[in-house]
Design a protein around this motif. Sequence first.
Motif, short mmCIF file in Angstrom:
data_model
loop_
_atom_site.label_atom_id
_atom_site.label_comp_id
_atom_site.label_asym_id
_atom_site.label_seq_id
_atom_site.Cartn_x
_atom_site.Cartn_y
_atom_site.Cartn_z
N VAL A 93 59.86 3.15 -22.04
CA VAL A 93 60.38 3.56 -20.73
C VAL A 93 60.53 2.33 -19.83
N LEU A 94 59.55 1.46 -19.86
CA LEU A 94 59.63 0.26 -19.00
C LEU A 94 60.78 -0.64 -19.45
N ASP A 95 61.01 -0.75 -20.77
CA ASP A 95 62.17 -1.51 -21.28
C ASP A 95 63.46 -0.97 -20.68
N LEU A 96 63.60 0.35 -20.71
CA LEU A 96 64.84 0.95 -20.21
C LEU A 96 64.99 0.71 -18.71
N GLU A 97 63.90 0.81 -17.99
CA GLU A 97 63.97 0.56 -16.54
C GLU A 97 64.43 -0.87 -16.30
N LYS A 98 63.90 -1.81 -17.08
CA LYS A 98 64.28 -3.22 -16.90
C LYS A 98 65.73 -3.45 -17.33
N MET A 99 66.21 -2.65 -18.27
CA MET A 99 67.63 -2.74 -18.64
C MET A 99 68.52 -2.13 -17.57
N GLY A 100 67.93 -1.44 -16.60
CA GLY A 100 68.73 -0.92 -15.50
C GLY A 100 68.75 0.58 -15.34
N LEU A 101 68.05 1.31 -16.20
CA LEU A 101 68.16 2.76 -16.13
C LEU A 101 67.69 3.29 -14.77
N ILE B 138 71.80 -7.21 -13.70
CA ILE B 138 71.55 -8.65 -13.79
C ILE B 138 70.47 -9.01 -12.78
N THR B 139 69.41 -9.62 -13.29
CA THR B 139 68.33 -10.03 -12.39
C THR B 139 67.97 -11.47 -12.72
N LYS B 140 67.39 -12.15 -11.74
CA LYS B 140 66.89 -13.49 -12.02
C LYS B 140 65.57 -13.32 -12.75
N PRO B 145 58.36 -8.14 -13.57
CA PRO B 145 57.10 -7.41 -13.44
C PRO B 145 56.65 -6.85 -14.79
N THR B 146 55.34 -6.66 -14.95
CA THR B 146 54.87 -6.05 -16.19
C THR B 146 55.18 -4.55 -16.20
N ARG B 147 55.07 -3.91 -15.05
CA ARG B 147 55.44 -2.50 -14.96
C ARG B 147 56.90 -2.40 -14.52
N GLU B 148 57.31 -1.18 -14.10
CA GLU B 148 58.68 -1.01 -13.66
C GLU B 148 58.92 -1.72 -12.32
N ARG B 149 60.19 -2.09 -12.08
CA ARG B 149 60.55 -2.55 -10.74
C ARG B 149 60.44 -1.36 -9.79
N SER B 200 69.64 -1.66 -5.69
CA SER B 200 68.78 -2.64 -5.02
C SER B 200 68.11 -3.60 -6.00
N ARG B 201 68.06 -3.24 -7.29
CA ARG B 201 67.40 -4.12 -8.27
C ARG B 201 68.31 -5.23 -8.75
N ASP B 202 69.62 -5.06 -8.55
CA ASP B 202 70.59 -5.98 -9.14
C ASP B 202 70.80 -7.20 -8.25
N GLU B 203 71.05 -8.36 -8.90
CA GLU B 203 71.21 -9.60 -8.13
C GLU B 203 72.53 -10.30 -8.41
#
Lengths: 584, 253
Positions: A93-101, B138-140, B145-149, B200-203
């Motif tokens: 789930v965290l992978d997907l969030e970081k991919m932008g989900l 796209i993020t720098k 973060p280790t958890r979710e943004r 808001s997460r995108d850069e």
Amino acid sequence: MKIHKYDTVIVGAGGAGMRAAIEATKRSRTAVLTKLYPTRSHTGAAQGGMAAALANVEEDNWEWHTFDTVKGGDYLVDQDAAEILAKEAIDSVLDLEKMGLPFNRTPNGTIDQRRFGGHSRNHGEAPVRRSCYAADRTGHMILQTLYQNCVKEGVEFFNEFYVLDQLITEVDGVKHSAGVVAYELATGEIHVFQAKSVIYASGGTGKFFKVTSNAHTLTGDGQAAVYRRGLPLEDMEFFQFHPTGIWRMGILLTEGARGEGGILRNKDGERFMEKYAPVMKDLASRDVVSRSIYTEIREGRGCGPEGDHVYLDLTHLPPEQLDAKLPDITEFARTYLGIEPYTDPIPIQPTAHYAMGGIPTNVEGEVLADNTTVVPGLYAAGEVACVSVHGANRLGTNSLLDINVFGKRAGIAAAEYAQKADFVPLPEDPESLVVGQIERLRTSTGNERVAELRRELQETMDANVMVFRTEQTIKTAVEKIAELRERYKNVAIQDKGRRFNTDLLEAVELGNLLDLAEVMAVSALARKESRGGHYREDYPNRDDVNFMRHTMAYREVGDDGTESIRLDYKPVVQTRYQPMERKY
Amino acid sequence: MATPVMDKVQADATASPYITVTFRVRRFNPEVSAEATWEDFQLELDPKERVLDGLHKIKWEQDGTLTFRRSCAHGICGSDAMRINGKNRLACKTLIKDINPEKPITVEPIKGLTVLKDLVVDMEPFFQAYRDVMPFLITKDTNEPTRERLQSAEDRERFDDTTKCILCAACTSSCPVFWNDGQYFGPAAIVNAHRFIFDSRDEAGEQRLEILNDRDGVWRCRTTFNCTDACPRGIEVTKAIAEVKRALITRRF
């Protein structure tokens, strides 16, 4: 005919295929062959969410998730695999969030979670909020996010390429995957893809049922391709019937609707699930709820003039909640039924939804040639595969999880294998089986129509091997399928051209459905017990002494060319959970 | 507990619902003829059935050569956008009763993309425009973060509408600017740029805005609202395009 050479070839571009492609493309020269444009895949139709014990909104942990998965699968789950599923869920789930989900968020800005069937706190005490979701289009968002990341990684797609055969070459007496043969829809050209690794991620087989949530294109092409080459299929008798399909149409209405507080009612307005599952009620596991619905219908408490459905009632929920959390399914009710879910209950019936069985793999996604032997270079992930994390009944939100966890694992494993391995030689005339099949269909002058045979198949499957089964009904299905397979030899198509010949492909797909329907029915006939999605009225109890084991079905061809199915069995992996009676 | 009145819906469920409908379908197969033609088919359909059901009836019972794309059949996969009675729609989301079955129902391929066979068009230029707007987060990468943004519910809501896009091309192929100039990015690509510009997460919003500042970019939009009318997902496409235009002027997003 064209020959291509890739390290890794992935068959299918739904969630599992694209998750695998993202990993494989980073590590090896990869091609993705898909019969649909990637964003058309049926992962996009998944609604309710993806399970992971993030514990963002209440106490939870992966061990509880593992237990629920094992119990939900009626103890036919391989527990080592379920543990991996539940543990790796969190990073998935965290992978997907970081991919932008774009997940829905809590007031703290973390990923929001909601309740779902069969997911509980502390081994069944009460429902738990474990499903991570994006409104009621979580599958859509996963499919889009994975495609977006495939674009980012430069994944190479061959769109509208139908894989019709798996190539096997024996090296030192061991069956190896040598590649696949594909048919290009646009031109009718045959392509041979030689590859060190092949990953099947081509989805389910739901179209052998009539009332189904599955897309027209879910015809078990991957399962059929490997089965025809002598590899086994595991646990094909276990098929999930989702409780809430739109009446007669089968279109899915997410379990998330009940997770948000929706209630099932019979014609008297009674909340009947209280009788069948006193603790989890409407959020019992899907097999339990589907059987309860049909029990209500059979006992005369179904709704409508024919008493053939029940209601999903959302009318007590605030319209704002429906708009925010369930916008798509309420729209489906308006579009297809002309019903306003704010004020009227929605007529539903169970709908054929998900194949728990499939191509047997181990936890690395490697395909098995028997109970223990791996086929080097061959992998499978997602609904096409059977790891088995779903056992006899899959929990809601565990399939979006499965495709991410095991899609990633298979992508890594296949690419790493390709880095080390050499190409194995292609068999002689690798395209011959496909060319023969295509030409036979194109030139056939028979008098059987694809649509008619498919309709008869779907009707016999709905009537005989659905939620309730008996020896008699299954035998009826087996006989009917045998008749249809015979008639299929005489099938003819009208479109004889090479360009975008979907008439031809529907005929090929029907052949796949017939083969797999037969495997399902024969496997179901032999399993003289009731477990999860497989319910035998003549054997209503689970029989752990004789049937705590996976079915392995093999295609056998006799010296005279006659085909038959040989059944074998494989032990279930049990680690920490002893089988118990299943109550919700 | 109060329970709603059951059994309101099926008053007409037992009467035979079938009516005769004419489908007038645009046919084209270069293996047969260089010219496209209209062909009429008579069908028995329940008015509550979909145009896709009608096309299947033709293919399965009358003419197997009729060719179209479809998959999920309930408006989520985006395969079956076509021009039905002159308007772009999904065949699986269009009920016969909603498009006047008294007169022939015309079905033709979406416009502005090359027709390959019958209702099948070449989707490649459409997907190329999508890929050109960098449709991915796209993020720098420093300090991932280790958890979710974290993202507030309000920030998430900011781009909710444009996450609904299923890339069916109903919007882009309804746009008169796109018909005249296939180089124009078209509404769908802009919708998908919007989905990231306002996340808001995108850069990389500035980069995407520069891409859309191009002569084939967002300024070509003439605000005809065809795209918004065509969108089967109810996305306010024209509004999203206007927000991108505004962001280009104010550089705030």
